[in-house]
Write a protein that holds these residues in place. Structure first.
Motif, PDB file in Angstrom:
ATOM      1  N   GLY A  98       0.806  -1.213   0.000  1.00  0.00           N
ATOM      2  CA  GLY A  98       0.000   0.000   0.000  1.00  0.00           C
ATOM      3  C   GLY A  98       0.837   1.260   0.000  1.00  0.00           C
ATOM      4  N   ASN A 108      -6.658  -2.157  -0.963  1.00  0.00           N
ATOM      5  CA  ASN A 108      -6.497  -2.933   0.270  1.00  0.00           C
ATOM      6  C   ASN A 108      -7.835  -3.453   0.782  1.00  0.00           C
ATOM      7  OD1 ASN A 108      -3.794  -2.480   0.157  1.00  0.00           O
ATOM      8  ND2 ASN A 108      -3.657  -1.192   1.970  1.00  0.00           N
ATOM      9  N   ARG A 137      -4.858   3.403  -2.692  1.00  0.00           N
ATOM     10  CA  ARG A 137      -4.316   2.334  -1.843  1.00  0.00           C
ATOM     11  C   ARG A 137      -5.401   1.712  -0.981  1.00  0.00           C
ATOM     12  NH1 ARG A 137      -1.125   4.582   3.029  1.00  0.00           N
ATOM     13  NH2 ARG A 137      -3.252   5.332   3.323  1.00  0.00           N
ATOM     14  N   ASP A 138      -6.185   2.555  -0.321  1.00  0.00           N
ATOM     15  CA  ASP A 138      -7.204   2.044   0.600  1.00  0.00           C
ATOM     16  C   ASP A 138      -8.253   1.220  -0.127  1.00  0.00           C
ATOM     17  OD1 ASP A 138      -5.842   3.391   2.561  1.00  0.00           O
ATOM     18  OD2 ASP A 138      -7.184   5.133   2.571  1.00  0.00           O
TER      19      ASP A 138
END
Length: 608
Positions: free
Chosen positions: A103, A150, A146-147
């Motif tokens: 991430g 993820n 990224r979040d």
């Protein structure tokens, strides 16, 4: 073999905005970091297996204690349970570390990509976007990408795998649990769909308020002297409080919306557990089955509750991240015209003769600033541009440096159309010194060195001496290693200007552009800066913009710009003899200065 059905399925899925963004994220960041995600999947699989094993082991644990108690069985079950717990803990640690590393790399890569795109934007883009909006997209967008990845990866790898493992345990122990899961999960997912759109709208409002808040904070910090001088604190305070309240209200609404899935899941989970208790209790009490099966099923259901709840609110949590990722893509997908110039040849500059041929330009449609302007700056000479504000003088310099592109006409240097040559080579041929000097946070040495990265200390000192800056630099405690502060706030106006001139000396470009370089200085500072500028103009093609006409009377050519056209040109004495526009400007300016500098009249009886 035809892939048409798969392609139709893909197209149908991509009609959903969230799926479209996720698809793009997987094609870019996901594919690039597939090894890291594969490793994380492996550890999440271990976690799921360990979780399922712990639920399955509850049957043997209960039966070995209450049904057929034996010390060996209890020890064996306890040791296996400890091993499963250790495996789950290690896998959770390894998965978290792996996902964090991947991430963080995604954030870093996206920030580099966005910044690369921002470097390719022309000045027009920055004139139309507030700094706070750009910086928020730079940081929020990269983090959202990224979040989002993820969340999708962990939802599939951790939660789905865990549910599958626990469902397998439940099916082995009692198939009835599969019916409970098949009923509870779809209800939970369908019940949260209405929350997704609301969460997106709330996040958009929160982002807008955050941009306004950051913009106001930046403007307050940069304009603190004006705020203090005009006692604007109450107004600024009221605006900040309004934006802070807006952000708080939006954040509370978003939290409330995201939390609305919890009551539903708590209720459905309670009904599911109650059903298991009733059903398993009936099997134990009436049908004579062992209590171990009951506890194993109940443990599987309890362990499945958290991953099921996370999956039920998956879309609600994902919605704000999709907005942030779209903010990132808006920059990445936008045009960056300056990035295409690297393939063009370098501009050959020999004499540095500049010509404008019927050049037309306007910052906004229907509002021309330059109206077919023609002018020539001869090699090694100084050409001054004078005239009323708004006539187009600064625009001429902006076009020479190619901050903007002419809408019609041609700009040539030594007969070469600058649009046919690489942007770095065109700007490398010019050195700009303007009224608004920008110094970067860092040392005096670093700011001068920006004129020519890689220059030696001797060359930096020589440039400072030529700009009459060396002496005052040595008065600082750390000399050339002294910090200048944000925007050079620790230096005076004259010192900042001479640092900028030192930078121009170090660049040693054949074309010098001076845009009101001494307008904001006092007489003493102006005199020092003028000395430096005279030295810098030597043997260079120089274009000067000045409202103070006394600073340009020695120019080789003076062009009067009015309404986007050259209405007069010539030397100072020639223009004065014509008694035209330049003569009027000159007379008006010096008459006003004479009035300002004249001593006050003696008091009379009437005035007394």
């Amino acid at each position: 073999m035809s892939f048409a059905p798969l392609e139709r399925l893909r197209d149908a899925l991509l009609r959903d905005e969230s799926l479209r963004v996720i698809y793009r994220l997987f094609l870019s960041d996901g594919v690039r970091h597939w090894k890291g995600y594969a490793l994380a999947f492996f550890f999440m699989g271990l976690m799921a297996v360990a979780t399922g094993g712990m639920a399955y082991l509850m049957k043997d644990a209960v039966d070995s204690i209450f049904v057929a108690p034996t010390a060996q069985a209890i020890w064996l079950v306890a040791i296996v349970m400890m091993l499963l717990s250790m495996t789950k803990g290690f896998s959770a640690y390894a998965q978290n570390v792996t996902m964090a590393r991947v991430g963080n790399r995604i954030v870093a890569d996206n920030q580099k990509r966005v910044f690369e795109r921002l470097l390719g934007k022309d000045v027009r883009y920055y004139a139309g976007h507030h700094t706070a909006d750009i910086t928020m997209r730079f940081s929020t967008g990269a983090s959202a990408a990224r979040d989002a990845l993820n969340l999708v990866i962990t939802s599939i790898g951790r939660d789905v795998f865990s549910l599958l493992a626990l469902a397998t345990v439940a099916l082995i122990q009692d198939p009835f649990l599969a019916v409970i899961c098949a009923v509870v999960m779809p209800i939970a997912v369908i019940g949260t769909r209405k929350l997704i759109k609301k969460a997106k709208n709330i996040f958009k409002r929160e982002f807008t308020s955050m941009v306004k808040l950051n913009a106001l904070a930046m403007e307050f910090i940069q304009g603190v002297r004006t705020v203090k001088a005009y006692t604007l604190e109450p107004i600024i305070r009221e605006r900040v409080h309004t934006y802070v309240d807006d952000v708080e209200r939006a954040a509370n609404n978003l939290s409330r919306t995201q939390a609305k899935s919890s009551p539903m899941m708590e209720t459905l989970g309670g009904f599911a557990i109650a059903g298991v208790i009733l059903y398993a209790g009936y099997n134990v009490v009436v049908l004579g089955r062992t209590p171990g099966e009951f506890f194993s099923v109940l443990t599987a259901l309890l362990l499945a509750y958290e991953p099921a709840k996370r999956l039920a609110r998956f879309h609600v949590d994902l919605a704000p991240m999709m907005i942030g990722a779209n903010l990132l893509f808006e920059i990445l997908d936008s045009e960056a015209p300056e990035l295409v110039d690297d393939t063009r040849p370098a501009l050959p500059v020999e004499r540095a003769r500049i010509t404008f041929e019927e050049v037309m330009f306007g910052y906004r449609p229907g509002e021309p600033v330059l109206r077919g302007i023609n002018l020539v700056a001869e090699p090694g000479q100084t050409m001054a541009l004078v005239g009323a504000s708004g006539g187009g003088k600064t625009t001429i310099i902006n076009l020479i440096t190619r901050f903007y592109t002419p809408q019609q006409g041609t700009i040539r240097i030594d007969g070469h159309d600058v649009m046919n040559y690489s942007l770095p080579s065109v700007r490398g041929a010019t050195a700009l010194v303007s009224q608004d000097v920008f110094l970067f946070s860092g040392t005096v040495r670093e700011n001068i060195a920006f004129g020519r990265p890689g220059a030696s200390d001797e060359e930096i000192v020589a440039a400072a001496k030529a700009a009459h800056a060396h002496d005052f630099i040595l008065t600082f405690d750390q000399g050339y290693d002294s910090q200048v502060g944000e925007h050079g706030v620790q230096l005076s106006g004259g010192q900042r200007q001479r640092i900028a001139i030192s930078r121009a000396f170090l660049k040693d470009a054949p074309i010098l552009l001076l845009d009101e370089a001494t307008a904001a200085l006092d007489s003493e500072s102006e005199a020092e800066v003028q000395k430096a500028l005279l030295a810098l103009q030597s043997r260079r093609t120089t274009i000067v913009i000045a409202h103070r006409l006394q600073t340009v009377v020695r120019a080789d050519k003076i062009c009067v710009i009015d309404g986007g056209r050259v209405v007069e040109e010539g030397r100072h004495d020639e223009l004065m003899a014509r008694r035209g526009r330049y003569f009027s400007f000159y007379q008006m300016q010096f008459a006003h200065e004479a009035e300002v500098s004249a001593p006050p009249p003696e008091p009379t009886l009437l005035s007394a």
